[in-house]
Scaffold this active site. Structure first.
Site, PDB file in Angstrom:
ATOM      1  CB  CYS A 289      -0.937   0.002   1.192  1.00 31.79           C
ATOM      2  SG  CYS A 289      -2.313  -1.139   0.982  1.00 31.79           S
ATOM      3  CB  CYS A 441      11.895   4.732  -6.977  1.00 31.99           C
ATOM      4  SG  CYS A 441      12.608   3.753  -5.652  1.00 31.99           S
TER       5      CYS A 441
END
Ligand code: ZN
Length: 483
Positions: A289, A441
């Site tokens: 998540c 990232c």
């Protein structure tokens, strides 16, 4: 003949984000063959190197699991829907009946539970069963919030909570058991305060620990029902195995973005989680998540469904979700129900189990433990944010590549070109192999994969930015937003 194939969220990046795809075929084998011919990147997610079907992906035709049939040869017709269901990062007696006869309700409790007491399926007897019930919640986060609050409100006599986290600002979008004033506090302290505020008549036990193979059996032993509200595969398999070994029901729930799953695994009367998914996906394949995001209200829906199943189990009323997996697609507002079968070859609940004790679940899920922080940076493949800042200030010719998703880029970026990791295999030709490339990232996980991929494709000078843009904001440019 065109057959509809349902594509789950984790695989949609490979089907141009479509949730259903129509392909021709008269058997499941043909249909899947045509699907992978059209969307080549899906193939590695469905089939292993040797061509066998992956064990963490199940195929359904309508609501039937076809693993026990010959998968390839199973016939399909134009009205059928083939569903790909991969695993995603929970009236039966649960032995509270005897104890319940000794439990009394005070006048104050009678008034509090009066809307329960007038339902025939609950009544005085049912409410005493709830009071005698002992439920252990694994996790005090998104699923644990509505779960804990409804179980407390319903008068479940003893609630145990296992968690070791502190409340973070990013939790508050969905973890409604915690408030803004709780940021930085232990989730257990915050949860206890909220739940005691809802119902002072219940007992709350908190366990500030990671759930481990060493402590799971002891922790579970004192409870009637275990509720899995975790967010990672090692803990899911650990919860499953401990429940099977102790013969306790496991109320399972999981969420990602807009998709939720709910079931009740009870090996004494149905399948377990391993019957559904014998092995976990490789680390990183299914986003967490934190990486993939989750709609705030979704854990509210799924956690509430888990609370419902717990209450039914304690009451011994209704039809529990044993042997059934419910999938919820919040975007389409669609509930789908799949039948689950007990796998006679299941390694823990099958006819001849090979697992008789808890194992090392991190290892089982292929998780490499992170190197200690003191570990030296590998100068050839890695760069810290401080080193990057120095080299940029010096005017070195570095090409920075961002491999996050466009929505993350919108939140904060370093002005670097963006090629999401999921598109890198298609688009790496856009990059110049002669340049020194720094890949980043959010936290450094996806960019490490991107850097490895580029090195395997002829890029000699590729470095992964350790800690990602998150470390950059924290240590170099604190004026930028974090997420
Ligand atoms: Zn099983």
């Amino acid at each position: 003949m065109a057959i509809k194939i349902f594509i789950p969220t984790p695989l949609r990046p490979f089907t141009d984000r479509q949730d259903t795809v129509e392909v021709d075929g008269s058997t499941v084998g043909e249909v899947l063959g045509n699907l992978t011919a059209r969307y080549g990147q899906i193939k590695q997610h469905l089939y292993a190197e040797d061509g066998s079907f992956r064990s963490y992906v199940n195929i359904y035709v309508n609501d039937e699991d076809i693993r026990y049939l010959e998968k390839d040869k199973t016939a399909v017709r134009g009205t059928d829907t083939v569903s790909i269901i991969p695993s995603i990062a929970g009236g039966v007696d649960v032995d509270v009946q005897d104890v319940a006869s000794e439990v009394q309700l005070s006048n104050d409790e009678v008034l509090r539970y009066s809307r329960h007491l007038i339902i025939p399926e609950v009544g005085m007897e049912g409410q005493k069963k709830l009071k005698a019930g002992k439920v252990l919640m694994i996790g005090a986060g998104g699923l644990g919030s509505p779960l804990g609050m409804y179980l407390a409100a319903a008068g479940v006599g003893k609630l145990g909570i296992v968690d070791f986290d502190v409340v973070d600002k990013t939790n508050l979008q969905r973890q409604i058991m915690h408030s803004t004033v709780d940021i930085g506090r232990s989730k257990l302290d915050s949860a206890r305060e909220t739940l005691e505020g809802i119902n002072p008549h219940i007992v709350i036990e908190t366990y500030e620990t990671r759930l481990l193979s060493e402590n799971a059996l002891d922790l579970f032993a004192g409870y009637d029902v275990i509720v899995d509200g975790t967010d990672n595969f090692p803990t899911r398999y650990l919860v499953n195995d401990a429940c099977v070994l102790l013969g306790k029901p496991n109320v399972y729930g999981s969420i990602l973005r807009f998709d939720g799953q709910v079931s009740v695994f009870d090996a004494k009367r149905g399948p377990c989680y391993r019957c559904l998914y014998p092995a976990p996906p490789p680390p990183g394949l299914v986003p967490s998540c934190a990486e993939g995001g989750v709609l705030g209200v979704l854990p509210g829906i799924i956690g509430t469904l888990q609370a419902l199943e717990v209450i039914k189990l304690l009451l011994g009323e209704g039809e529990p979700l044993i042997g059934r997996l419910v999938l919820f697609d919040a975007l389409k507002f669609k509930f789908r129900e799949m039948k689950l079968r007990k796998d006679p070859d299941c390694p823990i609940c099958g006819d001849d189990p090979s697992i008789h004790a808890l194992i090392d679940y991190e290892q089982f899920c292929g998780i490499v433990k992170p190197a200690p922080a003191s570990e030296k940076v590998d100068e050839n493949t890695e760069i810290t944010v401080e080193q990057l800042k120095l080299r940029l200030d010096r005017g070195d010719d570095l090409f920075i590549l961002d491999v996050r998703e466009p929505r993350e880029y919108e939140i904060v970026n370093l002005g670097a070109p963006l090629i999401p990791l999921s598109e890198l295999a298609k688009r790496y030709g856009e990059l110049d192999p002669s340049k020194e490339i720094v890949v980043h990232c959010k936290m450094g996980g996806r960019s490490a994969k991107a850097a490895t991929f580029l090195r395997q494709h002829g890029f000699k000078k590729v470095k992964n930015l350790l800690g990602g843009i998150d470390a950059w904001v924290e240590k170099v440019d604190p004026g930028l937003p974090r997420y």
